[in-house]
Write a protein that holds these residues in place. Structure first.
Motif, PDB file in Angstrom:
ATOM      1  N   ILE A  12     -26.287  38.646  47.424  1.00 31.94           N
ATOM      2  CA  ILE A  12     -26.206  40.139  46.393  1.00 31.94           C
ATOM      3  C   ILE A  12     -24.926  40.339  46.256  1.00 31.94           C
ATOM      4  CG2 ILE A  12     -26.789  42.319  46.459  1.00 31.94           C
ATOM      5  CD1 ILE A  12     -29.139  40.713  45.837  1.00 31.94           C
ATOM      6  N   LEU A  13     -23.926  40.219  47.043  1.00 34.50           N
ATOM      7  CA  LEU A  13     -22.622  40.387  46.971  1.00 34.50           C
ATOM      8  C   LEU A  13     -22.055  39.580  45.802  1.00 34.50           C
ATOM      9  CD1 LEU A  13     -19.991  41.969  47.872  1.00 34.50           C
ATOM     10  CD2 LEU A  13     -19.589  40.301  49.443  1.00 34.50           C
ATOM     11  N   ILE A  14     -22.099  38.420  45.776  1.00 28.88           N
ATOM     12  CA  ILE A  14     -21.770  37.559  44.756  1.00 28.88           C
ATOM     13  C   ILE A  14     -22.036  37.836  43.533  1.00 28.88           C
ATOM     14  CG2 ILE A  14     -21.617  35.062  44.045  1.00 28.88           C
ATOM     15  CD1 ILE A  14     -21.380  34.212  47.137  1.00 28.88           C
ATOM     16  N   ALA A  15     -23.342  38.065  43.477  1.00 30.46           N
ATOM     17  CA  ALA A  15     -23.910  38.401  42.240  1.00 30.46           C
ATOM     18  C   ALA A  15     -23.547  39.840  41.638  1.00 30.46           C
ATOM     19  CB  ALA A  15     -25.489  38.396  42.326  1.00 30.46           C
ATOM     20  N   ASP A  16     -23.337  40.673  42.434  1.00 31.04           N
ATOM     21  CA  ASP A  16     -22.857  41.971  41.963  1.00 31.04           C
ATOM     22  C   ASP A  16     -21.455  41.814  41.735  1.00 31.04           C
ATOM     23  OD1 ASP A  16     -25.015  43.365  42.722  1.00 31.04           O
ATOM     24  OD2 ASP A  16     -24.360  44.111  44.630  1.00 31.04           O
ATOM     25  N   ILE A  17     -20.661  40.976  42.161  1.00 34.06           N
ATOM     26  CA  ILE A  17     -19.362  40.758  41.666  1.00 34.06           C
ATOM     27  C   ILE A  17     -19.150  40.180  40.417  1.00 34.06           C
ATOM     28  CG2 ILE A  17     -16.979  39.501  42.117  1.00 34.06           C
ATOM     29  CD1 ILE A  17     -17.516  39.990  45.193  1.00 34.06           C
ATOM     30  N   TYR A  18     -20.110  39.242  40.084  1.00 34.57           N
ATOM     31  CA  TYR A  18     -20.159  38.389  38.696  1.00 34.57           C
ATOM     32  C   TYR A  18     -20.585  39.570  37.901  1.00 34.57           C
ATOM     33  CZ  TYR A  18     -22.214  35.568  35.267  1.00 34.57           C
ATOM     34  OH  TYR A  18     -22.640  34.785  33.914  1.00 34.57           O
ATOM     35  N   ALA A  19     -21.653  40.383  37.975  1.00 34.47           N
ATOM     36  CA  ALA A  19     -22.091  41.436  36.972  1.00 34.47           C
ATOM     37  C   ALA A  19     -20.835  42.371  36.695  1.00 34.47           C
ATOM     38  CB  ALA A  19     -23.152  42.213  37.605  1.00 34.47           C
ATOM     39  N   ILE A  20     -19.934  42.750  37.655  1.00 28.52           N
ATOM     40  CA  ILE A  20     -19.116  43.719  37.670  1.00 28.52           C
ATOM     41  C   ILE A  20     -18.020  42.880  36.606  1.00 28.52           C
ATOM     42  CG2 ILE A  20     -17.113  44.874  38.696  1.00 28.52           C
ATOM     43  CD1 ILE A  20     -19.063  45.467  40.853  1.00 28.52           C
ATOM     44  N   VAL A  21     -17.443  41.900  36.944  1.00 27.67           N
ATOM     45  CA  VAL A  21     -16.703  40.946  36.168  1.00 27.67           C
ATOM     46  C   VAL A  21     -17.164  40.752  34.681  1.00 27.67           C
ATOM     47  CG1 VAL A  21     -15.507  38.854  35.845  1.00 27.67           C
ATOM     48  CG2 VAL A  21     -15.556  39.758  38.014  1.00 27.67           C
ATOM     49  N   LYS A  22     -18.320  40.397  34.418  1.00 23.90           N
ATOM     50  CA  LYS A  22     -18.882  40.259  33.063  1.00 23.90           C
ATOM     51  C   LYS A  22     -18.975  41.455  32.468  1.00 23.90           C
ATOM     52  CE  LYS A  22     -19.389  35.963  32.755  1.00 23.90           C
ATOM     53  NZ  LYS A  22     -18.695  35.160  31.591  1.00 23.90           N
ATOM     54  N   THR A  23     -19.185  42.722  33.113  1.00 24.24           N
ATOM     55  CA  THR A  23     -19.298  43.978  32.492  1.00 24.24           C
ATOM     56  C   THR A  23     -17.663  44.460  32.119  1.00 24.24           C
ATOM     57  OG1 THR A  23     -20.952  44.639  33.895  1.00 24.24           O
ATOM     58  CG2 THR A  23     -19.610  46.495  32.819  1.00 24.24           C
ATOM     59  N   GLU A  25     -15.772  42.359  31.211  1.00 24.52           N
ATOM     60  CA  GLU A  25     -15.177  41.549  29.918  1.00 24.52           C
ATOM     61  C   GLU A  25     -16.075  41.570  28.767  1.00 24.52           C
ATOM     62  OE1 GLU A  25     -16.037  37.606  31.457  1.00 24.52           O
ATOM     63  OE2 GLU A  25     -14.145  37.576  32.759  1.00 24.52           O
ATOM     64  N   SER A  26     -17.219  42.612  28.883  1.00 21.80           N
ATOM     65  CA  SER A  26     -17.785  42.749  27.531  1.00 21.80           C
ATOM     66  C   SER A  26     -17.209  43.879  26.824  1.00 21.80           C
ATOM     67  CB  SER A  26     -19.277  43.575  28.262  1.00 21.80           C
ATOM     68  OG  SER A  26     -18.676  44.888  28.391  1.00 21.80           O
ATOM     69  N   GLY A  27     -17.872  43.801  25.455  1.00 23.48           N
ATOM     70  CA  GLY A  27     -17.241  44.583  24.368  1.00 23.48           C
ATOM     71  C   GLY A  27     -17.698  45.946  24.394  1.00 23.48           C
ATOM     72  N   ALA A  28     -18.552  46.419  25.405  1.00 26.09           N
ATOM     73  CA  ALA A  28     -19.157  47.596  25.669  1.00 26.09           C
ATOM     74  C   ALA A  28     -17.854  48.859  25.607  1.00 26.09           C
ATOM     75  CB  ALA A  28     -19.889  47.834  26.679  1.00 26.09           C
ATOM     76  N   LYS A  33     -19.020  50.982  30.349  1.00 26.18           N
ATOM     77  CA  LYS A  33     -18.650  49.949  31.455  1.00 26.18           C
ATOM     78  C   LYS A  33     -18.490  50.621  32.773  1.00 26.18           C
ATOM     79  CE  LYS A  33     -15.890  46.951  28.743  1.00 26.18           C
ATOM     80  NZ  LYS A  33     -14.444  46.412  28.516  1.00 26.18           N
ATOM     81  N   VAL A  34     -18.141  51.873  32.812  1.00 26.88           N
ATOM     82  CA  VAL A  34     -18.013  52.704  33.852  1.00 26.88           C
ATOM     83  C   VAL A  34     -19.262  52.974  34.551  1.00 26.88           C
ATOM     84  CG1 VAL A  34     -17.448  55.137  34.883  1.00 26.88           C
ATOM     85  CG2 VAL A  34     -15.821  53.758  33.528  1.00 26.88           C
ATOM     86  N   ILE A  53     -31.133  42.751  32.872  1.00 27.13           N
ATOM     87  CA  ILE A  53     -32.155  43.018  31.984  1.00 27.13           C
ATOM     88  C   ILE A  53     -31.613  43.873  30.839  1.00 27.13           C
ATOM     89  CG2 ILE A  53     -34.352  44.281  31.382  1.00 27.13           C
ATOM     90  CD1 ILE A  53     -35.112  43.670  34.106  1.00 27.13           C
ATOM     91  N   PHE A  54     -30.925  44.747  30.916  1.00 30.24           N
ATOM     92  CA  PHE A  54     -30.370  45.691  29.980  1.00 30.24           C
ATOM     93  C   PHE A  54     -28.807  45.820  29.728  1.00 30.24           C
ATOM     94  CE2 PHE A  54     -34.264  47.911  31.589  1.00 30.24           C
ATOM     95  CZ  PHE A  54     -35.017  47.623  30.644  1.00 30.24           C
ATOM     96  N   GLY A  55     -28.263  45.213  30.625  1.00 29.97           N
ATOM     97  CA  GLY A  55     -26.682  45.217  30.773  1.00 29.97           C
ATOM     98  C   GLY A  55     -25.913  45.093  29.318  1.00 29.97           C
ATOM     99  N   PRO A  56     -24.777  45.257  29.219  1.00 26.92           N
ATOM    100  CA  PRO A  56     -23.890  45.416  28.106  1.00 26.92           C
ATOM    101  C   PRO A  56     -23.617  43.686  27.802  1.00 26.92           C
ATOM    102  CG  PRO A  56     -22.571  45.751  29.740  1.00 26.92           C
ATOM    103  CD  PRO A  56     -24.011  45.917  30.360  1.00 26.92           C
ATOM    104  N   GLY A  57     -23.743  43.455  26.499  1.00 27.98           N
ATOM    105  CA  GLY A  57     -23.784  42.108  26.142  1.00 27.98           C
ATOM    106  C   GLY A  57     -25.069  41.364  25.993  1.00 27.98           C
ATOM    107  N   ARG A  58     -26.248  41.784  26.390  1.00 24.40           N
ATOM    108  CA  ARG A  58     -27.252  41.196  26.201  1.00 24.40           C
ATOM    109  C   ARG A  58     -27.746  41.183  24.667  1.00 24.40           C
ATOM    110  NH1 ARG A  58     -26.465  38.706  30.085  1.00 24.40           N
ATOM    111  NH2 ARG A  58     -26.588  39.727  32.117  1.00 24.40           N
TER     112      ARG A  58
END
Length: 60
Positions: A12-23, A25-28, A33-34, A53-58
């Motif tokens: 879960i920690l690794i996946a959360d870090i991945y999601a935060i980094v991708k957020t 990097e997104s164009g939102a 982003k915050v 499911i709903f995050g930025p860049g989807r």
């Protein structure tokens, strides 16, 4: 039992870090982003699922 719980927590920690980094990097917008990063940090499992499911860049 403790090792399985610890391993799940690490995943879960690794996946959360991945999601935060991708957020980041997104164009939102900065506000979006915050909000996403706070959601992921405050609700790690639920926030991660919602981000997938709903995050930025989807593409919808």
């Amino acid at each position: 039992m403790g090792i399985e719980v610890g391993f799940f927590g690490l995943l879960i920690l690794i996946a959360d870090i991945y999601a935060i980094v991708k957020t980041f990097e997104s164009g939102a917008s900065t506000g979006t982003k915050v909000i996403w990063i706070l959601l992921i940090l405050l609700l790690p499992v639920v926030g991660l699922i919602l981000w997938f499911i709903f995050g930025p860049g989807r593409k919808r």
